[in-house]
Design a protein around this motif. Structure first.
Motif, short mmCIF file in Angstrom:
data_model
loop_
_atom_site.label_atom_id
_atom_site.label_comp_id
_atom_site.label_asym_id
_atom_site.label_seq_id
_atom_site.Cartn_x
_atom_site.Cartn_y
_atom_site.Cartn_z
N UNK A 155 24.71 49.54 73.74
CA UNK A 155 25.91 49.68 72.91
C UNK A 155 25.53 49.45 71.45
N UNK A 156 26.38 49.92 70.59
CA UNK A 156 26.19 49.66 69.16
C UNK A 156 27.49 49.10 68.59
N UNK A 157 27.36 48.37 67.49
CA UNK A 157 28.53 47.99 66.71
C UNK A 157 28.25 48.40 65.28
N UNK A 158 29.13 49.15 64.73
CA UNK A 158 28.92 49.57 63.34
C UNK A 158 29.62 48.57 62.43
N UNK A 159 29.10 48.38 61.22
CA UNK A 159 29.77 47.46 60.30
C UNK A 159 31.18 47.95 59.99
N UNK A 160 32.06 47.01 59.73
CA UNK A 160 33.42 47.43 59.38
C UNK A 160 33.47 47.83 57.91
N UNK A 161 34.51 48.50 57.48
CA UNK A 161 34.56 49.01 56.09
C UNK A 161 34.42 47.91 55.04
N UNK A 162 34.90 46.72 55.36
CA UNK A 162 34.79 45.65 54.37
C UNK A 162 33.35 45.15 54.29
N UNK A 163 32.69 45.08 55.44
CA UNK A 163 31.28 44.68 55.42
C UNK A 163 30.44 45.74 54.69
N UNK A 164 30.78 46.99 54.89
CA UNK A 164 29.94 48.08 54.41
C UNK A 164 30.23 48.45 52.96
N UNK A 165 31.49 48.49 52.62
CA UNK A 165 31.83 49.08 51.32
C UNK A 165 32.96 48.33 50.62
N UNK A 197 29.33 34.54 46.89
CA UNK A 197 28.05 34.83 47.52
C UNK A 197 28.26 35.86 48.64
N UNK A 198 27.36 36.82 48.68
CA UNK A 198 27.49 37.89 49.68
C UNK A 198 26.10 38.17 50.21
N UNK A 199 25.84 37.74 51.44
CA UNK A 199 24.48 37.87 51.95
C UNK A 199 24.42 38.67 53.26
N UNK A 200 25.41 39.52 53.47
CA UNK A 200 25.41 40.30 54.71
C UNK A 200 24.20 41.24 54.78
N UNK A 229 39.59 46.79 63.66
CA UNK A 229 38.24 47.23 63.30
C UNK A 229 38.00 47.21 61.79
N UNK A 230 39.03 47.34 61.01
CA UNK A 230 38.82 47.42 59.56
C UNK A 230 38.28 46.12 58.99
N UNK A 231 38.67 44.99 59.60
CA UNK A 231 38.12 43.71 59.15
C UNK A 231 37.36 43.02 60.28
N UNK A 232 37.11 43.76 61.34
CA UNK A 232 36.39 43.24 62.51
C UNK A 232 36.91 41.87 62.92
N UNK A 239 22.12 38.58 46.03
CA UNK A 239 23.12 38.93 47.03
C UNK A 239 22.77 40.30 47.62
N UNK A 240 23.49 40.65 48.62
CA UNK A 240 23.23 41.95 49.25
C UNK A 240 24.39 42.91 49.02
N UNK A 241 25.27 42.55 48.11
CA UNK A 241 26.45 43.39 47.87
C UNK A 241 26.00 44.79 47.43
N UNK A 242 26.58 45.79 48.06
CA UNK A 242 26.24 47.16 47.71
C UNK A 242 25.15 47.76 48.57
#
Lengths: 726, 324
Positions: free
Chosen positions: A471-481, A568-571, A134-137, A516-519
């Motif tokens: 159901x839900x899927x939450x972002x993983x820590x790397x995606x989120x932070x 590039x980070x566009x999540x 889950x940490x890196x999905x 980008x969408x980082x942060x």
């Protein structure tokens, strides 16, 4: 004179009532017996010790007619009979699932696609222990400590199953069940060799006892991966991995037992230098891996109708990937001056400074260590034959240590409570109502995932199911932070030593960080799923037929799309999808012959819902938006399926053939098609079983479907196997 | 010599009591007479019943046989402590213990055994002078094998577990199966350590596991391991008897008790006419006990149990007609 009592008088007086009663009984007895013969259950006649009831309700699996949703069950024997060589290839037998590769032969297994690199939306369990990272999905299928010989069966619950398994069970759940330690084979040895450097060597040793059952397995897996790349060089994408596993169960008393499992994986996963993003390695960025796990489960039966388990598992995944890269010396000036590398072409030219060497050499790493601690308690209460209640709670702590991905350590906590009620008011109806409430520190929020299912059962052998689930899927820590950056070490030549220890982040590369969408915080993804399915089993004159048809419609919202790159980070929660279709799975078992077929039709419609992406002129870049949506569909195929036949031949020989097909992966518009054939000779000795087998894989299409370098050099691949058990 | 008054008085009392005892005995005999002669008719053959120790069972057996033989026989329970009647009247032995007990007292005693296994009868049958009739309790293995085939029509291979000593139980079956398009293999396990590994190997061979009434393998201690391992492998156990079906075996054929009693009655009638029992044999009719819960859990569509029994009867009948 005192009258002496007669020496006989007293005994006779004592006997008289008995004599009277026996006499009366003798007279009236036969007549009475004729009037009311005592009932006697002849089925219980036994002159031996009573036989205990073994397969009680608590030990029996739920029949498919009562399961709240479509489930594919792949038996271990089917996997072995079809000559499947890798665990991930099993899933080509599951309707709706696709298997392909990204990067350097990194297998990706998806259900209904929606995965363009990482495998984010499926839960994977091995003996109840979470294998999905889950940490890196993501999943690392090649390093899973599950020898094919030890698979008892694989259950794939198709459709959202968060109500039972938590928030990662978004599109489906794979549950791998290995052989019970009590089913050990004594000694087992297996060797297989084949094309593309395939080598697998396996051995197991075990014993069963009054108190402890145990099994130890050892395995080595080697494989060269794909063949020759477009540039004519060999694809450096193989692996050489060693595994050791231990499974045991101690029976404490009639009510309690304690399971203990542990295992370790160790070895090298090769990475091709050309598959390493924008960096330019000058050596193979191979990954050295060392994983281990410890799992313990305490099972306790209060009674035949009430039991619970407590499970604790600890897993650790360590990846060490260190390699040297080269960059034009212009990079040095840019980095030191704070000029983002992509702001100026000069950054990618040799430095103009007199005396500067033309290139910078440095070592970077993508190391990480992912540790997980899981606790779960589950209680099952069979209130009566018609009502079953399951409830429980779980806690998980994920810790990810990585200089590159987090610049340190990140902890993530999840806690959940779940419950399910199965109620069969009549034999023809089973209702399931379940839900999972879960809180995660990734989003600091909590979520509820419900599931309601009704099974209408006919003749105990057919069922029509209606299932609604969310159901839900939450972002993983790397995606989120994330705190993503490479630290430069062992910088050379000495002229550039100023960069020693420099941490290269997106700010040093991308001149347009605002694009980008980082942060930015990500929200959870949501799915609402509707299923109508039919399951039927029929006994024919000489065969058994099983048929399952699943029709579904899923609405996926707030899907996280975009790319993860240092440059590039566009999540963002920028995509939505609707998907519908149907899937068929059928099996026909004739004498000495088994036929199996699966087919899936998927109609998936994905669209961009995020903030408008603007082009250089400030206009909405619809092409880019479409491309982002299409990324989600890279592994979604409209048609896919499999056909398999297994036939027993005379002289204890066995033949099998399988055809696997996935129509047009969208990336390169190519389809996967392969026919496998296997011929084996089995030996059943008085004290041993043995098997020799030859497997041929014939690739009908050798053109890559996903990665342009994923070439298979030869249409035909050959494998031989030898196994012995005693 | 003159007796003392006390002694005289005592003698008087004793004498009067003796008379009273005689009257009492006469009364008892009169009262017992109808009971002893109840159901008797002229020329009835005496048959003694060596009971199993389970009163309810013994009474049930006696009642079932009486219903079949009518007044032609006097069935008299034989106390376990008493010796056999000296006239070598036939004895109906219910269960293995009664059967053994009778023949251990007198190996030449004519005995009709009920609820005994073929293997036990064979042991005593070989002794010189034995006069044994029997209705076997165990089920012919070919019938059990075909019961499995009727439930799993796709099955072609049958696996069996045995010890070195008990492997003979399956020998006749191995020869019979070919005619039914089935093949089988016996896997030998002689120790507890070998049981599960051998079972695993057997399960990888057979479409189902067939159990004979072999206590060396199928006993309350082993059955848990056998059933759980087979269940985890999605394989079923057929046999060895009804008790094991309750434990988790998927099915077993069994002879309904009235049928066994009817056959026993026929043997008694034959004895009355010829002075000899017919050779020991299996009952002619069988039914099938199934564990529906286990079948459902293994996703096996189970035919009606009467249909299973009919199918087996039909196959056996066709086979017999074919061989004739």
């Amino acid at each position: 004179m005192t009258k002496q009592p007669s020496p006989f008088a007293q005994p006779i007086a004592r006997y008289l009532p008995g004599i009277f009663v026996s006499t009366l009984a003798a007279v009236v007895g036969p007549a009475a017996a004729q009037e009311a013969p005592p009932e006697f259950d002849t089925s219980t006649v036994s002159f031996e010790e009573p036989v205990p009831e073994v397969l009680t309700t608590t030990r029996l699996r739920q029949p498919k007619t009562r399961v709240p949703g479509s489930t594919t069950i792949i038996e271990g024997s089917l996997i072995r009979d079809l000559g499947i060589k890798h665990l991930y290839e099993v899933f080509r037998l599951v309707p709706g699932m696709t298997v392909n590769f990204v990067g350097s032969h990194q297998p990706v297994v998806t259900y209904h696609g929606t995965s363009h690199y990482e495998q984010r939306r499926m839960q994977v369990l091995v003996d109840g222990r979470t294998a999905h990272r889950a940490t890196l999905s993501d999943m690392d299928w090649e390093s899973m400590p599950v020898p094919l010989e030890m698979i008892e069966r694989i259950e794939v619950a198709r459709g959202p199953n968060s109500a039972a398994y938590g928030i990662n069970a978004f599109l489906g759940t794979i549950n791998i069940i290995t052989r019970d330690p009590a089913d050990t084979d004594g000694v087992e040895a297996y060797v297989s060799r084949g094309s593309r450097g395939y080598e697998r060597t396996f051995g197991s040793l075990g014993n069963t006892g009054e108190v402890v059952d145990w099994r130890l397995t050892l395995e080595n897996r080697q494989f060269d991966g794909f063949g020759t790349k477009r540039d004519g060089n060999e694809f450096h994408d193989g692996h050489n991995l060693n595994f050791i596993t231990w499974d045991s169960r101690a029976t404490l008393n009639d009510q309690a037992n304690l399971e203990f499992r542990t295992g370790m994986a160790d070895g090298v996963n090769q990475e091709d230098p050309s598959k390493n993003g924008g960096l330019t390695p000058i050596e193979n960025p191979d990954i050295e891996l060392r994983d281990y796990y410890l799992q313990s489960r305490f099972n306790y039966h209060f009674s035949e109708n009430h039991f619970f388990h407590i499970q604790a598992a600890m897993e650790n995944f360590r990846r060490e990937q260190r390699y040297r890269i080269v960059a034009p010396s212009g990079v040095v000036d840019c980095l030191l001056q704070g000029t983002p590398l992509y702001a100026s072409q000069n950054c990618f030219e040799p430095s103009g400074n007199p005396g500067d060497p033309p290139a910078l050499f440095t070592e970077i790493n993508s190391d990480y260590e992912d540790a997980r601690l899981e606790l779960e308690i589950q209680d099952t209460l069979l209130v009566n034959p018609a009502l079953k209640l399951v409830g429980g709670a779980g806690f998980r702590k994920d810790t990810l240590r990585s200089e590159t991905y987090f610049n340190g350590t990140v902890d993530n906590y999840q806690s959940r409570y779940f419950g399910n009620m199965e109620y069969s008011p009549w034999n023809w109806l089973t209702l399931n109502v379940g839900g999972n409430w879960e809180r995660t520190s990734t989003t600091d929020d909590s979520y509820f995932s419900p599931r309601v299912a009704s099974n209408f059962v006919f003749n105990d052998s057919q069922a029509l199911r209606f299932v609604y689930s969310e159901a839900v899927r939450t972002p993983d820590p790397f995606e989120q932070d994330p705190d993503y950056g490479y630290t430069l070490r062992n910088v050379s030549p000495d002229e550039f030593s100023e960069l020693e220890g420099f941490r290269l982040t997106m700010a040093d590369i991308n001149p347009y960080p605002a694009q980008t969408t980082l942060g930015e915080d990500l929200e959870e993804e949501n799915i609402t799923s509707y299923e109508i399915s039919y399951f039927g089993q029929f006994q024919m004159e000489e065969a058994l037929l099983y048929l399952e048809v699943r029709g579904f419609r899923d609405e996926l919202r707030d899907m996280i799309g975009g790319v993860i790159k240092l440059r590039d980070w566009t999540l963002a929660n920028s995509l939505s999808a609707n998907q519908q279709g149907f899937e068929i799975e059928a099996m026909l078992e004739y004498p000495a012959t088994t036929l199996r077929a699966s087919y899936a039709y998927l109609d998936q419609d994905t669209w961009y819902t995020g903030d408008p992406i603007l082009d250089e002129n400030g206009n909405v870049d619809t092409k880019e938006q479409k491309e982002q949506a299409e990324l989600l569909e890279r592994m979604s195929v409209t048609h896919s399926g499999s056909l398999a036949i297994i036939r027993d031949l005379p002289w204890t020989m066995k033949a099998s053939a399988a055809y696997y097909w996935a129509d047009q992966f969208q990336r390169l518009n190519e389809q996967f098609e392969r026919i496998d054939g296997r011929l084996s000779k089995q030996f059943f000795g008085p004290k041993y079983n043995a098997e020799l087998a030859l497997t041929i894989q014939h690739y009908l299409n050798r053109d890559p479907e996903m990665g342009r370098d994923d070439n298979i050099d030869h249409h035909n691949q050959f494998f031989v196997e030898a196994a012995v058990r005693f | 010599m003159k007796a003392t008054p006390d002694i005289d008085a005592y003698r008087q009392l004793e004498s009067s009591f003796a008379r009273w005892r005689v009257w009492l005995c006469c009364l008892l005999v009169l009262l017992w007479l109808p009971a002893l002669t109840f159901g008797q008719s002229a020329g009835a053959t005496d048959v003694y019943v060596a009971g199993s120790g389970n009163d309810a069972l013994d009474q049930y057996v006696i009642r079932q046989i009486k219903q079949s033989v009518g007044p032609a026989f006097n069935l008299t329970p034989l106390s376990s402590r008493k010796n056999l009647p000296g006239n070598r009247a036939p004895v109906l032995a219910i269960g293995p213990q009664a059967f053994s007990r009778v023949l251990q007292q007198d190996a030449k005693q004519p005995v009709l055994a009920l609820l005994v296994k073929k293997s036990l009868v064979k042991e005593y049958e070989e002794k010189p002078g034995s006069q044994i009739g029997a209705v076997y309790k165990d089920v012919p293995l070919i019938r059990q094998a075909l019961t499995g085939k009727a439930i799993l029509p796709q099955a072609t291979r049958i696996a069996m577990l045995a010890t070195t000593e008990s492997a003979d139980l399956y020998e006749p079956l191995l020869e019979q199966l070919e005619a039914f398009g089935l093949e089988a293999r016996v896997f030998i396990t002689d120790t507890n350590e070998q049981l599960i590994p051998t079972l695993n190997r057997a399960l990888s061979y057979g479409d189902f596991l067939l159990a004979a009434d072999d206590e060396a393998i199928y006993n309350p201690r082993n059955i848990k391991h056998i059933l759980l391992t087979a269940y985890r492998r999605n394989k079923i156990l057929i046999g060895p008897n009804q008790s094991y079906v309750k434990a988790g075996s998927l099915a077993s054929s069994y002879a309904p008790f009235p049928e066994m009693a009817r056959q026993a009655a026929e043997a008694l009638m034959a004895y009355r006419e010829t002075g000899q029992f017919p050779p020991p044999g299996y009952p002619d009719q069988y039914r099938v006990q199934v564990n529906e819960q286990v079948a459902r859990s293994l996703n096996i569509p189970l035919p009606d149990r009467d249909d299973i029994a009919d199918t087996v009867d039909q196959i056996l009948l066709e086979s017999r007609e074919g061989s004739q």
